[in-house]
Scaffold this motif. Sequence first.
Motif, PDB file in Angstrom:
ATOM      1  N   ASP A   1      -0.073   5.057   0.887  1.00  0.00           N
ATOM      2  CA  ASP A   1      -0.328   6.026   1.945  1.00  0.00           C
ATOM      3  C   ASP A   1      -0.369   5.335   3.310  1.00  0.00           C
ATOM      4  O   ASP A   1      -1.203   4.464   3.530  1.00  0.00           O
ATOM      5  N   GLY A   2       0.532   5.705   4.205  1.00  0.00           N
ATOM      6  CA  GLY A   2       0.573   5.110   5.539  1.00  0.00           C
ATOM      7  C   GLY A   2       1.556   3.975   5.659  1.00  0.00           C
ATOM      8  O   GLY A   2       1.814   3.490   6.765  1.00  0.00           O
TER       9      GLY A   2
ATOM     10  N   ASP B   1       0.878  -1.162   0.000  1.00  0.00           N
ATOM     11  CA  ASP B   1       0.000   0.000   0.000  1.00  0.00           C
ATOM     12  C   ASP B   1       0.928   1.228   0.000  1.00  0.00           C
ATOM     13  O   ASP B   1       2.121   1.108   0.325  1.00  0.00           O
TER      14      ASP B   1
ATOM     15  N   GLU C   1      -0.062  -3.249   4.620  1.00  0.00           N
ATOM     16  CA  GLU C   1      -1.156  -2.260   4.674  1.00  0.00           C
ATOM     17  C   GLU C   1      -1.247  -1.576   6.030  1.00  0.00           C
ATOM     18  O   GLU C   1      -0.920  -2.177   7.049  1.00  0.00           O
ATOM     19  N   ASP C   2      -1.735  -0.338   6.036  1.00  0.00           N
ATOM     20  CA  ASP C   2      -1.978   0.354   7.302  1.00  0.00           C
ATOM     21  C   ASP C   2      -3.474   0.491   7.610  1.00  0.00           C
ATOM     22  O   ASP C   2      -3.830   0.915   8.706  1.00  0.00           O
TER      23      ASP C   2
HETATM   24 MG    MG Z   1      -2.889   3.186   3.314  1.00  0.00          MG
END
Ligand code: MG
Length: 215
Positions: free
Chosen positions: A11-12, A9, A169-170
């Motif tokens: 973002d994050g 992923d 993933e976040d």
């Molecule tokens: Mg994310």
Amino acid sequence: MDFKACIFDLDGVITDTAHYHFLAWQRLAHSLDIEFGLTDNDRLKGVGRMESLEFILAKSARAFSDSEKEQLAHQKNEDYKDLIREISPADMLPGIIPAFDWLKGRGVKVGLASASRNAPVVIKGLGIADVFDYVADAGTIPNGKPAPDIFLDVANAFGLDGHECIGVEDAAAGVTAIKAAGMRAIGIGDRDVLAHADIVLAKTDRLLSEGLERI
Ligand code: MG
Ligand code: B16
């Protein structure tokens, strides 16, 4: 180590663009007299643009036509693009470059599964566009996270089955998507929120030693 691809992923996980999404959404919300704080923003992690807009507009008493919604989403995206113009390699989260090097050194394919249509601009600014063997095009994926589609799209591009891939993933929706794709998941963030992940790390700095080397 028995996986052939690692699907990230953005973002994050690789960088923290969530803050810029927050600023752009908050500006839009305030222009409509809608309250929008950091807790609201957490709900939007990994959620696509129109779905995020619907969440914000639901907090307003008035109704919005489809064309107004298109215009508002466009406005937010223009603000967001202004904000990410300055993104540079200094915006990489800790531990990600060592993780990339480790994967590349072992011949593991590296993929990107971001819900963001701006992902190509962001990875270019970060200076990591060349790292990826495949970048999913969020605009062509039928169902967003928590559906497995975007992770399966990357696995298909590599000619691999889900069980041969891992995902990082976040967002809770993202971890659900990875598991639904039949992959193992490393979650970055809160253990309770990411309970379905195979390994959960509080931050990215130990992704290699406590994540990739152990899963
Ligand atoms: Mg994310
Ligand atoms: P855009 P990820 C997601 O990125 C963000 O977490 C989410 O906040 C954003 O709304 C979504 O991308 C769509 O982004 O408006 O740029 O297309 O976490 O999937 O990398």
